[in-house]
Design an enzyme around this catalytic site. Structure first.
Site, short mmCIF file in Angstrom:
data_model
loop_
_atom_site.label_atom_id
_atom_site.label_comp_id
_atom_site.label_asym_id
_atom_site.label_seq_id
_atom_site.Cartn_x
_atom_site.Cartn_y
_atom_site.Cartn_z
N THR A 7 0.84 -1.20 0.00
CA THR A 7 0.00 0.00 0.00
C THR A 7 0.88 1.25 0.00
OG1 THR A 7 -1.69 1.26 1.21
CG2 THR A 7 -0.18 -0.03 2.56
N ASN A 9 -0.52 3.91 1.28
CA ASN A 9 -1.27 4.70 2.27
C ASN A 9 -0.83 4.30 3.68
OD1 ASN A 9 -3.30 5.55 4.10
ND2 ASN A 9 -4.80 5.67 2.45
N GLY A 11 -1.66 5.50 6.52
CA GLY A 11 -2.78 5.45 7.48
C GLY A 11 -3.37 4.05 7.52
N ASP A 65 -8.45 -2.56 -1.08
CA ASP A 65 -9.10 -1.49 -1.81
C ASP A 65 -10.30 -1.06 -0.99
OD1 ASP A 65 -8.92 0.04 -4.35
OD2 ASP A 65 -11.01 -0.59 -4.50
N ASP A 140 -12.00 10.60 7.17
CA ASP A 140 -12.33 10.44 8.60
C ASP A 140 -12.94 11.70 9.24
OD1 ASP A 140 -11.68 7.77 8.79
OD2 ASP A 140 -9.62 8.13 9.44
N HIS A 171 -14.61 -0.42 8.86
CA HIS A 171 -14.64 -1.36 7.72
C HIS A 171 -13.33 -2.16 7.66
CE1 HIS A 171 -12.74 2.41 6.87
NE2 HIS A 171 -12.41 2.11 5.64
N ARG A 172 -12.23 -1.47 7.91
CA ARG A 172 -10.90 -2.13 7.86
C ARG A 172 -10.78 -3.17 8.96
NH1 ARG A 172 -8.71 2.15 7.23
NH2 ARG A 172 -8.76 1.86 4.98
P1 ITT Z 1 -3.33 2.08 -1.74
O1 ITT Z 1 -4.22 1.80 -2.95
O2 ITT Z 1 -1.90 2.32 -2.11
O3 ITT Z 1 -3.51 1.05 -0.66
P2 ITT Z 1 -5.02 4.42 -1.51
O4 ITT Z 1 -5.14 5.52 -0.50
O5 ITT Z 1 -4.87 4.82 -2.96
O6 ITT Z 1 -3.82 3.47 -1.07
P3 ITT Z 1 -7.53 3.15 -2.17
O7 ITT Z 1 -7.23 3.14 -3.64
O8 ITT Z 1 -8.13 1.92 -1.55
O9 ITT Z 1 -6.25 3.47 -1.31
O10 ITT Z 1 -8.42 4.42 -1.87
C1 ITT Z 1 -9.27 4.48 -0.81
C2 ITT Z 1 -9.50 5.92 -0.43
O11 ITT Z 1 -10.70 5.94 0.36
C3 ITT Z 1 -8.39 6.46 0.47
O12 ITT Z 1 -7.39 7.14 -0.24
C4 ITT Z 1 -9.17 7.41 1.40
O13 ITT Z 1 -9.35 8.64 0.75
C5 ITT Z 1 -10.53 6.71 1.49
N1 ITT Z 1 -10.54 5.84 2.69
C6 ITT Z 1 -10.42 4.48 2.74
N2 ITT Z 1 -10.45 4.04 4.00
C7 ITT Z 1 -10.58 5.14 4.77
C8 ITT Z 1 -10.63 5.34 6.16
O14 ITT Z 1 -10.52 4.34 7.02
N3 ITT Z 1 -10.76 6.59 6.60
C9 ITT Z 1 -10.84 7.62 5.76
N4 ITT Z 1 -10.78 7.53 4.43
C10 ITT Z 1 -10.65 6.29 3.93
#
Ligand code: ITT
Length: 185
Positions: A7, A9, A11, A65, A140, A171-172
């Site tokens: 990932t 991300n 966070g 995702d 968030d 959800h996570r």
């Molecule tokens: P990776 O694909 O590299 O894992 P990403 O941030 O691009 O990272 P996604 O394509 O799954 O991830 O995008 C999901 C988006 O949805 C993420 O960037 C956030 O903006 C939002 N999101 C997902 N889970 C969240 C959470 O727990 N709290 C707040 N926003 C969330």
């Protein structure tokens, strides 16, 4: 047991690390640039990304995702949540959907080259009326999870105001719990 979480991300990674520790699973961060497919289905996106990452890294790994789904906007921003967050931010979503029902969904795809499994989780709630709180990441500060009696501040505060709520009902957390049980077996 060690598994890679691919990932970009941090966070997501920090939350997953904490939750999976309870299952005796240590995760390693891999920041591989993955060519995400375009699809409305988080499951399809996650599966394709896991296969792509495994072809490069050749080790047991998972990807996640996830996104914010707003039923009154036909589930926008959904699978395009990351892109919409960069373009509109929380202010933009507030203009479109303050006070509306919403849910976060997460799909984890795991593969070790032989097995390939997906695990989903969701949390229902609503979009707040204004941006509140500084914890967490992404949407968030505008997401208030629905009330769960045993989780303090649910139904009332945003995830960014009380990020500990995410460890109890996000959800996570719900997707990772299923994944953790599978891995333990
Ligand atoms: P990776 O694909 O590299 O894992 P990403 O941030 O691009 O990272 P996604 O394509 O799954 O991830 O995008 C999901 C988006 O949805 C993420 O960037 C956030 O903006 C939002 N999101 C997902 N889970 C969240 C959470 O727990 N709290 C707040 N926003 C969330």
């Amino acid at each position: 047991m060690q598994i890679s979480f691919v990932t970009g991300n941090l966070g997501k990674f920090a939350e997953a690390e904490k939750i999976l520790k309870h299952f005796g699973v240590n995760i390693v961060h891999r920041n591989l640039s993955v060519d995400e497919i375009r699809s409305d289905s988080t499951e399809e996106v996650a599966n394709a990304s896991a296969r792509f990452a495994h072809a490069k890294l050749e080790e047991p790994l998972f990807v996640e995702d996830s996104g914010l789904f707003i039923p009154s906007l036909n589930d926008f921003p959904g699978a395009y949540s990351a892109w919409v967050f960069r373009k509109l931010g929380n202010e933009g979503i507030l203009k479109l959907a303050a006070g509306k029902e919403a849910e976060f969904r997460a799909c984890i795809a795991y593969t070790d080259g032989n097995a390939a499994e997906t695990f989903t989780g969701l949390v229902k709630g609503r979009i707040s009326e204004e941006i509140r709180g500084t914890g967490g990441f992404g949407y968030d500060p505008i997401f208030i999870p629905e009330n769960v009696p045993e989780v303090r501040h649910s139904g009332d505060k945003t995830f960014a105001e009380v990020p500990e709520m995410k460890g109890a009902l996000s959800h996570r957390k719900r997707a990772l719990e299923k994944f953790g049980k599978y891995i333990k077996k």
